[in-house]
Enzyme design. Structure first.
Site, short mmCIF file in Angstrom:
data_model
loop_
_atom_site.label_atom_id
_atom_site.label_comp_id
_atom_site.label_asym_id
_atom_site.label_seq_id
_atom_site.Cartn_x
_atom_site.Cartn_y
_atom_site.Cartn_z
N ASN A 209 -8.42 -1.31 3.89
CA ASN A 209 -8.50 -1.60 2.45
C ASN A 209 -7.39 -2.54 2.00
OD1 ASN A 209 -6.65 0.55 3.00
ND2 ASN A 209 -6.58 1.01 0.82
N ARG B 30 -5.70 4.09 -8.20
CA ARG B 30 -7.16 4.05 -8.13
C ARG B 30 -7.67 2.61 -8.02
NH1 ARG B 30 -9.78 8.77 -6.85
NH2 ARG B 30 -9.21 10.50 -8.21
N LEU C 194 6.14 0.13 -14.60
CA LEU C 194 4.82 0.20 -15.21
C LEU C 194 3.86 0.89 -14.24
CD1 LEU C 194 2.72 -0.67 -17.40
CD2 LEU C 194 2.40 -2.78 -16.08
N ASP D 162 0.85 -1.18 0.00
CA ASP D 162 0.00 0.00 0.00
C ASP D 162 0.90 1.24 0.00
OD1 ASP D 162 -2.32 1.60 0.32
OD2 ASP D 162 -1.96 1.69 2.47
#
Length: 1127
Positions: free
Chosen positions: A793, A764, A731, A415
């Site tokens: 999350n 996102r 990426l 995260d």
């Protein structure tokens, strides 16, 4: 009070609500037919339906489920199933040559020990759950506010939450301390976004009105959709139903920020909250080593069956040939006239050999491994180097089952917010009129030179304009709690804007009051009021925000701030400081700062009036309003005069960049999965060195599955033979594009492209997508994955990965409660992997191999003995002596290997991360290594049996670190046999046990052959091992062995390790050069996403398309009016 009344707010909601059910007052409380597609909640009245409690649990077991779940988990291990079958077979009379309980009793002890370990580990989870469930909250019941525990919150309760508190359940917002019942919430615990979000609903000023609040809420059933909600509020004193949507819901796991208090009504509780429904139950994880072991146990079982079948057939053959010659064995029945063969039971003989040879699979294996892992976990807990003094949090191994996986990690999924960053924004540098101020190397901005130039330099006017622009062009709301301006505090949805106005305050330029139409600042002791005429809102497309103000002197000005890529294009031709400011921006970007350009222009009254009419028409347009408003803004935002630029640091946690560099050197690929915007994520990528200008940086941001598929395939084809290999490539992919990339038609192409990159950043990303990405890599590669995060999350990906690590104390404890290991900061991950991971992996591999070795070595001798006893199934060793073989004689050596052995020092492992690759490649435990040890055990059994000695000392050759306890374990295990023999041979008749052993020690110890064999046989058995080790360490020395020798000689190992890495670095660099040339040659208009210059992450992180537009948000406030107390 500066607030609209309730009816006005209700009417505002009704205007945007398309399906309003009108009912009279007397019919509102009639429930009618309540079906199963909605939830009905009564307000200030008993509930008609019993809802679940608000108590949550992340533990594996409860009192009721412990036994079935524990037994299921234990008997997933093939070895335990095998020994359970053996224990049952031993109960058949006349079958077992080793007694009825020699397997059942050890198995029961092993299961009890494993149960105790699981209870201790799960008890820790219950403690952490209790810490959450027992938090205190204010609940409105029986006309009074009462403090109660979170777990006592019920659906229908009205709750008061104060600033910086977390919401205990999913709530509907009823009122707040802010104008128009606005409140700010921090949702990074749910979606990873760092900006504050705004929620708004109708307000109730004080708790006195709560007594009269009567009605019902009808809403959808509990579901896992974080961004969707629909319901209606029906009150007795309001004739119309009030629509409720996602803009009125406050989710559990979110935090109230910059708001004094809110009233909320609980609609979902406990496991039915959206947060918990996005969390999965605690999974049972199996390590790679365990899976390999299970497969080899199955193969050993197959070989055991073949061995038993062979022995049974050999027994039948021997009996048929010797039934007359060895008549005294009772193989024939002699009558007066003839001798007949006694019936033999083939099945019984087979079972006898099956029980005799069963310990080829060591019964003590699981308890030895579990005990070693359990103590290894305490080594992690006791490591002072992983103790975070700032938060007073030590490392915590919440499970010990996955220790060895820490030494084999190939992919880390991290995260961003709270894991890599502190979510603390600091104003560090700025450029004004071509002069740079501040330094990225200091903690705080030094404004001395800036203040000097303000009064004594030709650029003084530009500096004043710069400071004034930052003090007026924002959506920050001040709160003055004392009469002194020094007591002004700020609240805003954007942490970047808060950092800017806070920095201005330190320079004595204080923004202290906001009214619906103006802002007031104190510019170094002089009060100034600026009228806010228009606010041109920020959006991801515009990448800028502007305000049109009327200055104290009556002049109209447009103040604009935004991303440099946009502002530079809006400047007037030949701006004198554009070039030097661009150079400063690149300098800021290299320091990892989030940048903003600030510009302004003077507007004539005629131009403003003409434009304002155009803007007003666009604002009330029915069709294409957003597009028309944006076009109108562009007409005024031109010919700007550049004033300067700012550099804001999104403060990283300590040593994050260094830790990521070390992880890369260890061959670990890092993926950042965040719910934040692409710009913010990329900026952090540069700050922590995940991205750099030395990498080939690719981005994917497509709007359809067809474009995504095409772009993925173009990129994959451009890689050529380098596809799937280690490349100096990064990426970045947007969440919407990721949704397409994870579809079946694109999944493999996305995976091929992603694993070819050194770093991947997914922006996102929803919690579900995080878990899907981890699952894709986990199932499609043979690599070990690790997920680390600190918010709720992150729970999905933490539970999905092979190993889950939670950061404790940043955004609550939800991630830590669901994790396998918890640490205080990201930087501690390096020692967890490089030291504890490698040590645990290598130690456990030796424990497993040694456990199989010693049992195969001993029990294959029963086969050699069968050659001499006619395959009768007789045992070579006394039954209780062999029963305690694993418990006493050979228990200490594997424990010493599992706890004390180490390949290199912790300092060396941390200094040279590349050494991690040796365990990462799984070279210490695989099928080849396993069967090499098994064959070696058979070879040793031949020597030991046929030279009439059954003592082994093999563990000593496999130990890399001889400590005092290692010596005690190795030599003590040998001495224990002598002590046991001396005592056990004198049991009978005092203790009615082992009469055949009576006086055995006297005969053994007095035999010269025994003492001669004690010296000769071990030397003969180990000679092959010694020769192999000598040749291997001389001719084919590994890097680890060379480092060991250097350490023993107290020599520096730097040159040695660096020389081994040179060739690999050269190959990867050569591949990068080739890839860059390929991507340049094949670039198409759609591939402009190949980053070719330094990226400037801009400092904006506001909520877009929120419930309250930014213009309306700031005009709602009049900070000169007192806020309701909410008592």
């Amino acid at each position: 009070m500066g607030q609209n009344n309730s009816v006005t707010n209700f009417a505002r909601h009704l205007r945007v609500y398309t399906d309003v059910n009108r009912r009279s007052n007397e019919n509102i409380l009639e429930f009618g037919d309540i079906n199963d597609v909605k939830r009905v909640i009564t307000v200030n009245a008993p509930q008609q339906v019993k809802f679940i409690s608000n108590r949550i649990s992340t533990s594996k077991y409860s009192i009721l489920t412990f036994l079935p779940k524990f037994l299921f988990e234990q008997f997933r291990k093939y070895s335990n199933i095998f020994f359970l079958c053996i224990a049952v077979l031993q109960q058949i009379p006349g079958v077992s040559p080793t007694g009825r309980y020699t397997t059942a009793v050890p198995l029961l002890i092993i299961l009890c020990c494993a149960a105790i370990k699981e209870i201790i580990e799960d008890f820790k989870r219950h403690i952490q759950d209790g810490a959450v469930n027992n938090r205190r909250i204010l609940i409105y019941r029986y006309g009074n506010w009462l403090y109660s525990k979170w777990m006592n919150v019920k659906v229908g309760d009205i709750i008061k939450v104060t600033d910086k508190e977390y919401f205990p359940a999913d709530l509907i917002l009823l009122s707040s301390s802010e104008p128009h019942s606005i409140c700010y919430i921090h949702t990074s615990n749910l979606d990873g976004e760092t900006n504050l979000k705004v929620r708004q609903t109708s307000h109730i000023i004080s708790s006195l009105q709560l007594k009269d609040l009567q009605g019902i809420i009808e809403c959808e059933l509990p579901n896992r959709h974080l961004y969707e909600f629909s319901g209606t509020l029906k009150l007795e004193n309001i004739p119309h139903a009030i629509p409720l949507g996602s803009d009125q819901i406050l989710l559990r796991g979110s935090q109230l920020k910059n708001t004094g208090w809110i009233y909320g009504l609980a609609i979902y509780s406990g496991q039915e909250t959206k947060l918990m429904m996005n969390s999965s139950s605690v999974p049972f994880k199996r390590t790679n080593v365990e899976q390999i072991t299970n497969n080899q146990i199955l193969l050993l079982l197959f070989l055991l069956l073949i061995l038993c079948l062979f022995s049974t057939l050999a027994s039948e053959l021997w009996n048929s040939k010797n039934r007359v010659g060895h008549w005294y064995l009772g193989l024939t029945k002699i009558s007066d006239n003839s001798a007949t063969t006694v019936p033999n039971h083939f099945g019984y003989t087979f079972l006898t050999f099956f029980i005799l040879f069963n310990n080829l699979i060591p019964i003590s294996l699981q308890i030895t491994v579990d005990l070693v892992k359990f103590i290894q976990a305490y080594f992690i807990n006791w490591d002072r180097d992983m103790y975070d003094e700032e938060s007073d949090i030590p490392a915590n191994a919440r499970t010990s089952n996955l220790n060895e996986e820490l030494g084999q990690v190939k992919y880390i999924f991290s995260d961003k917010t709270g894991t890599l960053t502190k979510n603390v924004m600091l104003f560090k540098q700025c450029s004004i009129a071509g002069i740079m101020y501040g330094s990225g190397n200091v903690e705080r901005f030094n404004d001395f030179q800036l203040m000097q130039n303000l009064t004594n330099h030709r650029t003084g006017d530009q500096i004043r304009e710069f400071l004034t622009l930052l003090a007026t062009c924002h959506t920050v709301v001040p709160e003055q709690k004392t009469d002194s301006l020094a007591g002004v505090t700020y609240q805003a949805s954007s942490p970047d804007e808060t950092a800017l106005v806070a920095a201005l305050k330190e320079m004595n330029v204080i923004f202290y009051r906001r009214t619906p139409n103006a802002v007031a600042i104190n510019f170094r002791g002089q009060d100034e009021v600026y009228q806010i005429l228009n606010v041109l809102e920020f959006s991801s497309d515009r990448k800028r925000m502007s305000v049109i103000v009327q200055c104290p002197d009556g002049q109209l000005k447009l103040f604009c701030k935004g991303a440099d890529s946009v502002i530079i294009q809006l400047l007037a031709a030949d701006d004198p400081i554009a070039e030097i400011t661009t150079q400063h921006l690149e300098s800021f970007a290299k320091d990892g700062l989030r940048t903003l350009c600030v510009a302004s222009r003077v507007i004539s009254p005629d131009e403003y009036n003409s434009w304002n009419e155009l803007y007003r028409q666009a604002s009330i347009a029915i069709n294409n309003r957003a597009e028309l408003v944006a076009n109108a803004a562009e007409q005024i935002e031109n010919n700007l005069h550049l004033i300067g630029a700012t550099g804001i640091e999104d403060k990283l946690q300590d040593q994050v960049a260094e830790s990521i560099s070390m992880l890369h050197k260890a061959g670990i690929k890092i993926w950042v999965l965040t719910g934040d915007k692409k710009e913010t994520a990329i900026n952090i990528g540069y700050s922590c060195k995940l991205l750099s200008d030395q990498l080939l940086n690719l981005t994917l941001d497509e709007d359809s599955i067809e474009d995504t598929r095409r772009q993925l395939r173009e990129h994959c084809s451009s890689f050529g033979e380098s596809l799937g290999k280690d490349n100096l490539t990064s990426l970045v992919i947007e969440g919407n594009t990721l949704k397409f990339a994870l579809s079946p038609s694109c999944r493999q192409d996305f995976l091929d492209l992603a694993i070819s990159c050194k770093s991947v950043i997914c922006c996102r990303v929803s919690p579900k997508q995080k878990a899907e990405v981890v699952e894709l890599v986990k199932r499609s590669t043979d690599a070990i994955t690790l997920a680390i995060g600190d918010g709720a999350n992150d729970v999905g990906m933490i539970q999905t990965a092979h190993v889950g690590v939670g950061i404790m104390g940043r955004e609550g404890v939800q991630a830590a409660c669901a994790s396998d290991y918890s640490i205080g900061q990201f930087r501690f991950l390096t020692k967890l992997l490089f030291v504890h991971g490698v040590w645990s992996y290598r130690r456990l591999c030796k424990v497993l191999l040694y456990s199989f070795y010693k049992n195969i070595c001993l029990y294959v001798m029963e086969l050699w003995f069968a050659l001499h006893n006619g395959f009768s199934g007789q045992i070579l060793f006394e039954r209780w002596t062999i029963a305690i073989y694993n418990v006493l004689f050979t228990a200490a050596p594997p424990m010493a290997l599992g706890l004390l052995d180490r390949c290199c020092s912790a300092e060396t492992m941390m200094r040279f991360p590349a050494m991690y690759k040796m365990s990462q490649n799984k070279s210490d435990f695989n099928i080849k290594v396993f069967w090499t040890w098994c064959l070696n055990a058979i070879y040793h059994s031949i020597i030991l049996y046929f030279m009439s000695y059954a003592m082994l000392r093999h563990a000593g050759l496999e130990s890399d670190a001889w400590t005092l306890l290692t010596h005690v374990a190795i030599w003590g295990s040998i001495g224990s046999w002598f002590l046991f023999l001396a005592v056990y041979s004198n049991f009978w008749p005092t203790i009615p046990l082992a009469p055949e052993m009576r006086g055995m020690s006297k005969y053994v110890f007095s035999s010269m052959y025994f003492w001669f064999g004690l010296l000769l046989i071990p030397f003969t058995a180990l000679m092959a091992d010694i020769i192999y080790n000598c040749l291997q360490r001389t001719l084919y020395k590994t890097l680890m062995q060379e480092v060991q020798e250097k350490e023993l000689a107290n020599q520096d190992v730097y040159d040695l390790v660096m020389s081994r890495q040179t060739s690999t670095v050269a190959r990867v660099a050569e591949r990068l050069a080739l890839l860059k040339s390929v991507f340049v040659r094949t670039r198409t208009p759609k591939m402009v996403d190949t980053t070719a210059r330094p990226y400037h992450g801009f400092a904006f992180s506001q909520e877009e398309d929120g419930v309250v537009p930014q213009d309306q948000l700031i005009r709602n406030y009049d900070t000169s009016i007192l806020k309701p107390a909410g008592l």
